[in-house]
Design an enzyme around this catalytic site. Structure first.
Site, PDB file in Angstrom:
ATOM      1  N   LYS A  80      65.619 110.688  46.711  1.00 37.45           N
ATOM      2  CA  LYS A  80      65.125 111.986  46.253  1.00 37.45           C
ATOM      3  C   LYS A  80      63.978 112.529  47.107  1.00 37.45           C
ATOM      4  CE  LYS A  80      64.680 110.053  41.866  1.00 37.45           C
ATOM      5  NZ  LYS A  80      64.166 109.993  40.546  1.00 37.45           N
ATOM      6  N   ARG A 103      57.246  88.272  52.665  1.00 35.94           N
ATOM      7  CA  ARG A 103      57.178  87.343  53.791  1.00 35.94           C
ATOM      8  C   ARG A 103      57.213  88.052  55.136  1.00 35.94           C
ATOM      9  NH1 ARG A 103      60.207  82.588  53.903  1.00 35.94           N
ATOM     10  NH2 ARG A 103      59.769  81.587  51.947  1.00 35.94           N
ATOM     11  N   THR A 104      58.236  88.857  55.320  1.00 34.68           N
ATOM     12  CA  THR A 104      58.394  89.485  56.631  1.00 34.68           C
ATOM     13  C   THR A 104      57.237  90.441  56.897  1.00 34.68           C
ATOM     14  OG1 THR A 104      60.760  89.315  56.333  1.00 34.68           O
ATOM     15  CG2 THR A 104      59.999  90.749  58.088  1.00 34.68           C
ATOM     16  N   HIS A 128      68.545  91.765  61.963  1.00 34.97           N
ATOM     17  CA  HIS A 128      67.160  91.373  61.725  1.00 34.97           C
ATOM     18  C   HIS A 128      66.739  90.596  62.977  1.00 34.97           C
ATOM     19  CE1 HIS A 128      63.506  90.249  59.993  1.00 34.97           C
ATOM     20  NE2 HIS A 128      63.890  89.586  58.929  1.00 34.97           N
ATOM     21  N   ARG A 156      61.643  98.353  57.805  1.00 36.06           N
ATOM     22  CA  ARG A 156      62.687  97.659  57.040  1.00 36.06           C
ATOM     23  C   ARG A 156      63.280  98.663  56.075  1.00 36.06           C
ATOM     24  NH1 ARG A 156      63.140  91.927  54.054  1.00 36.06           N
ATOM     25  NH2 ARG A 156      63.340  91.378  56.243  1.00 36.06           N
TER      26      ARG A 156
END
Lengths: 307, 174, 433
Positions: free
Chosen positions: A86, A58-59, A136, A108
C-alpha cells in the site's frame, strides 16, 4: 584489483576471479576481527543503509557490524511488509534513501528481483541481503569462505545441499558459487521442493538422502519453513525429519571429515538433529563469524568501484 | 632508462649498517621488535631482524603490516588496494617498534602504518627505518634510519626488488 | 469526398484479391476496386474526379484490421487508457475495429456499461468499438450476467477475460445459454489452482530467477476442459491468447475431429518472444499467459500456418508506467500491443509462416466472421476502413512515442519493417511519416 560492478546482486553475476578476490580480501578482515580493536578506518565518511523489507535480526546485525567495523555510518531502515503493497513505492523509498546520502544500500525484500531493480535505478552500491526466492549472495560467499578455511580447495569437493531448494535463495546462491568454483553439487529433498529443471545446470538431484549423502565432503542443511507444512510440499515435519532430517546415522554416509553447515536459524529436530548441529563436524558457528569478515570484504570492495 | 641506485652488495651493507645503528640508538636490542610494511618492507624487516638477532644474541620478533585499510586516498584512487594479511603475532604494548619500509616518499604510508600499529597496541616508541629516502614529504615525517638518500623528481619512481620475490636484490630509479 | 488510392498492392482475401491496383472511396464507403489480378493489366479504367489522391506505390492496401482482444480500460482505469486513446492507438496500428474486454470498473456485466462504452466510443472513438460482455456478474464466476440484454445493447461476444470461469458447471451453463444469441464465449484458459500466483513461465528460468512459475499445463487443462464443454453443449467457444504447444495440439485435434465449434487466437508476443525476454526481471515482459519456450513459439507458428489458430489478436493491455516500475511480483500483467501488431505479424510473412492473404485472414477476415460483423473486407459497398502499410522501411519501435497511454512493451527498441502509414477509419484519414 576490483569487482566489475558497483553492486552485489547475485552470484550469477560473478566469475571465479571475483569470488576469489572477495574470499582473499575476507581473509584480511578475519585478522582484523581477531584483534582487540576490531575497527578499521577504511570507509570513514561513507554511509550505509540497511533497507530491510523482511525482518531478519541475524543478517541485518551482521551487515550492520560489518559496516561499522569499516567505520561507515549505519542507518537501519525497516519497512513493514504491509506497507510494501500500500505504501510508498519501492523506487521512491530507495530514491529517498539515496537523497539522504547513502553510499551503500543493503536490501532485503520478499520479492525476487528487487536488488536488481534497485541496482539499475540507483547510483549507490546495492548489496543483496536476500531477495525473495532468488539469491542471497553474501551467505554463499561466507559458506565458501568457511569451506576454504577447512578444506584446501573448493574445486572437486562434493557438496550436498539438503531441503527446500525451490524456495531457498541460500541454496541457489550456493549452487551457483560452488559450481563456478568447480565443486560438484547435489541437491537432496522431496521432489516438491527440488525443481527437476535444475539438472540442466549440471547438478545431481536425489530424493533418497542416504544415497545423496554418500561420500560427500560438505552437507549444507537448509531451514524448513514451517508454513510449507500441509501446503502439499510435504505432509508433516515429522515425516520430513524421517526422510530428510540430518541425523548422526545419516551423516555417517558422508565422508568422515565432512563439514555440516546451516545458514540459521535452525529448526532442531525438523531438518537437523541436535547431536549433529552441536557435533564436531559442525561449522555452523564459524559461518556466523565468517559472515562478518566476508561482508566487510564485500562492502570494502564495492566501495572501491566507481559508478 | 632505469638507473641503478643500489645493487645486491649495497643492500647487504646497508642492512648491516642499519642493524648497528638501531642497536646503538636503542642501547641494545631489549624490548625491540620489527614490523615491515607489506610488501617490500616485510622482506627488509625479516633480514634486519636476523642481523639484529646476530648482534644482540637473541631472536627479534618480526611482523608484517598491511596498511590498505588505513590509507587516506579513498576518494581519489581508482580501485581498492588489495587487502593483505597483517601478521604481528606478539604483544607490542610497551615495546619499541621499528617500522620498516623500502622507500620513503610522501610519508602517507607511514602515517597509515602508525595508525595501524596503534590499533594493535600501545608501543613505548615507534621508530622508522627505510632503505631509500627519495624526498617529497607531504607530512611531517622523518626516518630514524636511512639506507640511502636519493634526490628524485616527482615524475620518477623508485623500485626496489627482492630475492624473496624471485628477483635479484636491487633498487632502481625509473 | 472522393478518395483515390493508387498503385498499391490490394489484399482482400474475402474476395480473393491480391494485386496492384486502385481503390476509390466515396462517402465513407468503398466505391470501386480495380486490380490487375481481378481485371487484368490492360483493362484498368481511369478513376477521375477524386478530391484526394493517395499514391500507395510499393505499399500494401489492407482492410482495416479487426482486433478481437483489446483492453480499453474505460470506465474505471482511465489512467491506463481511455476509449479515446485506445482507439487512436488502434488506428495507429492499422486496426479499425476493436473488441473491448469487460474487465473495467465497473465490469461490463450489464447493458448500462455496454451503452456507456458505445456512447463514449461514438463520441470520442477513432474506430469501431465492439464491446465484449462479462459471462458472469462481476466476472466472479458465480452468476450469469444478463447476456441477452447486453447482446441487444451491442455486445458481440462474452468473456470473463483475465478471470477464467473456474467452475465447470457454470461454464457449461454459459456455453449452453450463449446459443440463444449465437455468440462466442471467449475463454481465458488458466487453471487458477495450478497457476497459483505464478508470474512467468515455469522452467529453469523461473527457478533461477526465483519467480513463481506457471506451467503450460495450467493453460492446457482449461483448453481441454472448455473444448469438452463446447462438445457437450454445442456452444461456440473461442479460445483466447493461446501460448503453448499443448494448447495448439488440443485445438488441432478438436478441429480435426469436428466435435466442437472451436476457434482460437494467439497474440504477436506469443510468436515473437520467449520467456528469455523476462531477462533480469523486466516487468514489460510480464504477461498472462506468460511468454513461453522456443518450442511453444514454433508450435504457435505451425498452428497459424495450418489453420489451427484462426486469429491474431493483440490482447492490448496498457498499464501505467508506475505500475510496471517496481517489484516483478506486484507489476500487473500485460503488453501494450496495438502499435506493434502489424510490425510483428508481418515477420510471419517474411518467415513464410503466412502469406499476405493469410495474415489478413487472421487479423481481419476471421475475427470479423467470429463476432459476426461486416468488417475486414474491401468489397464495394463496405465501410471504407483500410490501412496502407509500408513494408520496406525499417524502423525502431519506440514505446515512448506510442499513441496508447500504455508504453509497456518488451519490443521497445526492436527493429521492424512493417507499419501503417495511412489508416482510414470512420471516414477520417490518418497519415504518418
Amino acid at each position: 584489483m576490483s569487482l566489475k560492478s558497483k553492486d552485489l546482486v547475485s552470484i550469477r553475476g560473478l566469475d571465479a576471479s571475483d569470488i576469489g578476490l572477495i574470499l582473499e580480501t575476507a581473509a584480511g578482515f578475519k585478522d582484523v576481527l581477531g584483534r582487540d580493536i576490531k575497527k578499521v578506518p577504511a570507509l570513514r565518511g561513507k554511509t550505509t543503509v540497511n533497507l530491510f523489507y523482511e525482518p531478519s535480526t541475524r543478517t541485518r546485525t551482521s551487515f550492520e557490524l560489518a559496516a561499522k567495523r569499516l567505520s561507515t555510518d549505519v542507518v537501519n531502515f525497516s519497512v513493514s511488509t504491509s506497507s510494501v503493497v500500500k505504501g510508498e513505492s519501492l523506487r521512491d523509498t530507495a530514491l529517498t534513501i539515496q537523497a539522504l546520502g547513502a553510499d551503500i544500500i543493503i536490501v532485503r525484500h520478499s520479492c525476487s528481483g528487487v536488488a536488481h531493480f534497485l541496482a539499475d535505478n540507483l547510483g549507490a552500491s546495492v548489496v543483496n541481503a536476500g531477495d525473495g526466492t532468488n539469491e542471497h549472495p553474501t551467505q554463499a560467499l561466507l559458506d565458501l569462505f568457511t569451506i576454504q578455511e577447512r578444506k584446501e580447495a573448493i574445486k572437486g569437493l562434493r557438496v550436498a545441499i539438503v531441503g527446500d531448494i525451490l524456495h531457498s535463495r541460500v541454496a541457489k546462491s550456493n549452487m551457483y558459487a560452488l559450481t563456478t568454483m568447480g565443486a560438484k553439487v547435489r541437491l537432496i529433498g522431496p521432489p516438491t521442493l527440488v525443481p527437476e529443471a535444475l539438472e540442466e545446470l549440471g547438478v545431481e538431484i536425489f530424493s533418497d538422502m542416504d544415497k545423496g549423502l554418500r561420500d560427500v565432503d560438505i552437507v549444507m542443511m537448509l531451514r524448513i519453513q514451517m508454513e510449507r507444512q500441509g501446503k502439499g510440499f510435504f505432509p508433516t515435519t515429522v515425516e520430513y525429519f524421517r526422510n530428510w532430517g540430518l541425523t548422526p546415522e545419516r551423516l555417517s554416509r558422508a565422508k568422515k571429515d565432512a563439514l555440516v553447515m546451516h545458514p540459521g536459524p535452525m529448526n532442531r529436530g525438523v531438518e537437523i538433529a541436535s547431536d549433529v548441529a552441536d557435533g564436531h563436524n559442525s561449522v555452523i558457528l564459524d559461518q556466523v563469524t565468517n559472515g562478518l569478515a566476508v561482508r566487510m570484504a564485500v562492502l570494502y570492495l564495492l566501495a572501491g568501484v566507481k559508478g | 632508462m632505469p638507473k641503478e641506485l643500489l645493487n645486491k652488495e649495497d643492500i647487504e651493507r646497508i642492512i648491516t649498517r642499519m642493524a648497528h645503528e638501531i642497536t646503538e640508538r636503542n642501547r641494545g636490542v631489549q624490548s625491540l621488535c620489527l614490523i615491515g610494511i607489506q610488501r617490500g618492507g616485510a622482506h627488509l624487516a625479516r633480514r634486519l631482524a636476523l642481523k639484529l638477532g646476530g648482534i644482540g644474541g637473541k631472536t627479534i620478533p618480526v611482523g608484517v603490516l598491511d596498511i590498505a585499510l588505513y590509507r587516506d586516498d579513498f576518494a581519489v584512487r581508482k580501485e581498492q588496494p588489495v587487502v593483505r594479511r597483517t601478521e604481528v603475532p606478539f604483544e607490542i604494548s610497551n615495546e619499541k617498534v621499528v617500522l620498516v619500509d623500502d622507500v620513503l616518499f610522501t610519508g602517507r604510508s607511514i602515517r597509515a602504518a602508525m595508525d595501524a600499529v596503534m590499533d594493535l597496541g600501545r608501543p613505548s616508541a615507534i621508530q622508522l627505518a627505510v632503505l631509500v629516502d627519495r624526498g617529497h614529504r607531504e607530512l611531517p615525517i622523518k626516518a630514524d634510519f636511512v639506507g640511502k638518500n636519493v634526490p628524485t623528481s616527482l615524475e620518477e619512481t623508485v623500485r626496489v626488488q627482492f630475492a624473496e620475490d624471485g628477483l635479484e636484490d636491487r633498487a632502481v630509479l625509473e | 469526398m472522393k478518395i483515390a488510392i493508387r498503385n498499391g498492392r490490394i489484399i482482400d482475401p474475402a474476395r480473393g484479391i491480391d494485386g496492384i491496383g486502385d481503390l476509390v472511396i466515396e462517402d465513407g464507403k468503398i466505391k470501386a476496386v480495380k486490380s490487375q489480378k481481378s481485371k487484368g493489366r490492360s483493362q484498368r479504367p481511369e478513376i477521375t474526379g477524386a478530391t484526394r489522391e493517395i499514391d500507395a506505390r510499393g505499399k500494401l492496401v489492407l482492410p482495416g484490421l479487426v482486433d478481437l482482444h483489446v483492453h480499453l480500460r474505460e470506465p474505471g482505469y482511465e489512467y491506463k487508457e481511455t476509449i479515446r486513446t485506445g482507439t487512436a492507438a488502434a488506428v495507429r496500428g492499422g486496426v479499425t475495429s476493436v473488441c473491448c474486454m469487460p474487465n473495467t470498473n465497473p465490469v461490463n456485466d450489464n447493458a448500462s456499461v455496454t451503452e456507456f462504452i458505445l456512447k463514449k466510443a461514438s463520441a470520442e472513438g477513432a474506430c469501431w468499438v465492439y464491446p465484449i460482455g462479462a459471462i458472469t456478474k462481476g466476472q466472479k464466476g458465480e452468476e450469469l450476467a444478463e447476456m441477452s440484454i447486453m447482446h441487444e445493447a451491442g455486445c458481440v461476444a462474452f468473456s470473463d477475460d483475465g478471470r477464467p470461469v473456474m467452475d465447470s458447471l457454470m461454464m457449461r451453463r454459459a456455453l449452453e445459454y450463449s446459443k440463444v444469441m449465437n455468440v462466442p464465449l471467449i475463454s481465458h484458459c488458466e487453471d487458477l489452482s495450478l497457476s497459483s500466483g505464478g508470474v512467468m513461465n515455469e522452467g529453469l528460468l523461473s527457478v533461477t530467477l526465483g519467480l513463481k512459475g506457471i506451467p503450460p499445463q495450467a493453460e492446457e487443462i482449461m483448453v481441454a476442459r472448455d473444448i469438452a464443454l463446447a462438445e457437450l453443449t454445442g456452444g461456440r467457444l473461442h479460445i483466447a491468447h493461446i501460448s503453448t504447444e499443448g494448447s495448439v495440439a488440443l485445438v488441432r485435434a478438436a478441429k480435426k475431429r469436428g466435435i466442437a465449434d472451436v476457434t482460437a487466437e494467439t497474440c504477436p508476443h506469443y510468436f515473437s518472444a520467449t520467456e528469455e525476454a523476462v531477462g533480469d526481471y523486466r516487468t514489460n515482459a510480464k504477461v498472462n499467459p506468460p511468454l513461453r519456450r522456443k518450442r511453444d513459439v514454433e508450435a504457435i507458428k505451425e498452428g497459424l500456418h495450418d489453420g489451427t489458430i484462426d486469429v491474431i489478436a493483440t490482447d492490448h493491455a496498457p498499464h501505467h508506467r508506475d505500475e510496471k516500475l517496481g517489484e516483478f511480483d506486484f507489476a500487473p500483467s500485460g503488453i501494450s500491443g496495438l502499435e506493434t501488431l502489424i510490425g510483428l505479424s508481418m515477420r510471419l510473412v517474411d518467415e513464410g509462416v503466412l502469406s499476405h492473404e493469410g495474415l489478413v485472414e487472421k487479423t481481419a477476415v476471421n475475427p470479423a466472421r467470429i463476432i459476426g460483423v461486416d468488417r475486414g473486407t474491401l468489397a464495394p459497398g463496405a465501410a471504407a476502413d483500410l490501412t496502407v502499410v509500408d513494408t520496406e522501411t525499417e524502423y525502431t519501435v519506440g514505446a515512448a512515442k506510442f499513441v496508447s497511454r500504455g508504453k509497456n512493451t518488451p519490443f521497445d527498441g526492436w527493429v521492424l519493417s512493417a507499419r501503417p502509414v495511412i489508416t482510414i477509419s470512420l471516414g477520417r484519414i490518418h497519415e504518418w511519416e
